[in-house]
Design a protein around this motif. Structure first.
Motif, PDB file in Angstrom:
ATOM      1  N   VAL A 161       9.381  -2.058   5.399  1.00 15.00           N
ATOM      2  CA  VAL A 161       7.988  -1.815   5.027  1.00 15.00           C
ATOM      3  C   VAL A 161       7.708  -0.314   4.941  1.00 15.00           C
ATOM      4  O   VAL A 161       7.005   0.147   4.036  1.00 15.00           O
ATOM      5  N   ASP A 185      -2.731  -6.305   1.143  1.00 17.05           N
ATOM      6  CA  ASP A 185      -2.846  -4.860   0.938  1.00 17.05           C
ATOM      7  C   ASP A 185      -1.843  -4.126   1.824  1.00 17.05           C
ATOM      8  O   ASP A 185      -1.162  -4.711   2.665  1.00 17.05           O
ATOM      9  N   ASP A 186      -1.748  -2.810   1.621  1.00 18.91           N
ATOM     10  CA  ASP A 186      -0.757  -2.015   2.336  1.00 18.91           C
ATOM     11  C   ASP A 186      -0.927  -2.127   3.848  1.00 18.91           C
ATOM     12  O   ASP A 186       0.056  -2.183   4.589  1.00 18.91           O
ATOM     13  N   ARG A 187      -2.170  -2.170   4.313  1.00 14.80           N
ATOM     14  CA  ARG A 187      -2.426  -2.190   5.761  1.00 14.80           C
ATOM     15  C   ARG A 187      -1.906  -3.461   6.419  1.00 14.80           C
ATOM     16  O   ARG A 187      -1.557  -3.461   7.594  1.00 14.80           O
ATOM     17  N   PRO A 224       4.188   3.368  -2.472  1.00 14.83           N
ATOM     18  CA  PRO A 224       3.773   1.980  -2.725  1.00 14.83           C
ATOM     19  C   PRO A 224       3.613   1.624  -4.199  1.00 14.83           C
ATOM     20  O   PRO A 224       4.014   0.528  -4.617  1.00 14.83           O
ATOM     21  N   ASP A 225       3.056   2.510  -4.994  1.00 15.64           N
ATOM     22  CA  ASP A 225       2.854   2.188  -6.410  1.00 15.64           C
ATOM     23  C   ASP A 225       4.189   2.038  -7.134  1.00 15.64           C
ATOM     24  O   ASP A 225       4.380   1.118  -7.947  1.00 15.64           O
ATOM     25  N   ARG A 250       5.878  -1.187  -5.913  1.00 16.99           N
ATOM     26  CA  ARG A 250       5.242  -2.388  -6.485  1.00 16.99           C
ATOM     27  C   ARG A 250       5.793  -2.659  -7.882  1.00 16.99           C
ATOM     28  O   ARG A 250       6.053  -3.807  -8.254  1.00 16.99           O
ATOM     29  N   LEU A 276       6.180   1.494   1.660  1.00 17.31           N
ATOM     30  CA  LEU A 276       4.894   2.191   1.689  1.00 17.31           C
ATOM     31  C   LEU A 276       5.042   3.698   1.541  1.00 17.31           C
ATOM     32  O   LEU A 276       4.055   4.411   1.429  1.00 17.31           O
ATOM     33  N   LEU A 288       0.670  -5.422   5.202  1.00 17.72           N
ATOM     34  CA  LEU A 288       2.015  -5.827   4.809  1.00 17.72           C
ATOM     35  C   LEU A 288       2.951  -5.969   6.008  1.00 17.72           C
ATOM     36  O   LEU A 288       3.683  -6.959   6.125  1.00 17.72           O
ATOM     37  N   TRP A 315       2.234  -9.076  -2.090  1.00 22.89           N
ATOM     38  CA  TRP A 315       1.869  -7.650  -2.013  1.00 22.89           C
ATOM     39  C   TRP A 315       1.784  -7.038  -3.401  1.00 22.89           C
ATOM     40  O   TRP A 315       0.809  -6.335  -3.713  1.00 22.89           O
TER      41      TRP A 315
END
Length: 227
Positions: free
Chosen positions: A100, A177-179, A107-108, A111, A104, A181, A171
């Motif tokens: 993770v 969301d990122d928080r 993240p973009d 994804r 993160l 994951l 995700w």
């Protein structure tokens, strides 16, 4: 011990060219995470001929698959460098946290990479094999697992890979969301390992799972403070 043969100059050049193309793809994804870059733009950024990305990968989707493999290799390297202590469950949770953290970090970009794995292709990729190997690495000597689980190591590693991929699918779709994951990944890892845990370890796994799912956030996982 037999010494591994030294790669030929041709093989070294081939690997170097692949890395140059993948490095360029990562740069282009950082600039535009929608992955809308063309193969011509990729070749230009890499400083290679237009045909080079095709010669080494065959398609843009194959390049995205290779980026996924590169990401898994980085996760494995970080895990081996940290050498987390504990039994198989502890190590699986450590791998989840490392994975993770890597996702993160960008993240973009990640994804886009993970999202590309859902694109149908005439040639199956190797991501499943790579992911299964990642979780087999985390399981280590399988300490803390039942005797049956020791005989079914491949099954458990595969189930962990599938559970992890499921979390990433939600995700990339924006449903986790990122928080949240890390919490979702940890809960799925615990649930998967639970069915293989030794009898004297099951209670501890259940308690950890209960802690993880207490005070659930709006997306069904605990808000654990992960960034």
């Amino acid at each position: 011990m037999t010494k591994a043969p030294t790669p030929s100059l041709r093989d070294r050049n081939r690997l170097l060219a692949r890395d140059v193309v993948l490095d360029a793809a990562e740069r282009l994804l950082c600039a535009d995470p929608t992955a809308s870059f063309s193969m011509r733009a990729l070749a230009a950024d890499a400083g290679v001929g237009f045909a080079t990305p095709f010669n080494h990968f065959g398609s843009k989707n194959a390049i995205m698959q290779a980026l996924s493999g590169r990401l898994i290799e980085r996760m494995a390297a970080a895990f081996e460098a940290q050498a987390p202590a504990g039994d198989a469950t502890d190590r699986v949770l450590a791998m989840g946290a490392i994975a993770v953290a890597h996702l993160l970090g960008q993240p973009d970009v990640h994804r886009a990479v993970v999202g590309s794995l859902g694109v149908a292709s005439a040639t199956p990729g190797a991501v499943m094999v790579q992911s299964r190997a990642l979780w087999a690495l985390a399981l280590g000597d399988r300490e803390g697992l039942s005797d049956d689980a020791r005989a079914a190591e491949t099954v458990l590693a595969t189930n962990l890979a599938v559970a992890f991929r499921g979390c990433l699918s939600f995700w990339t779709a924006g449903e986790i969301d990122d928080r949240h994951l890390h919490g979702m990944v940890e809960a799925n890892m615990l649930t998967t390992v639970l069915g293989f845990a030794a009898i004297d370890r099951r209670q501890a796994v259940l308690l950890r799972l209960e802690e993880q799912t207490t005070d659930q956030g709006p997306q069904g996982v605990r808000q654990s403070g992960w960034p």
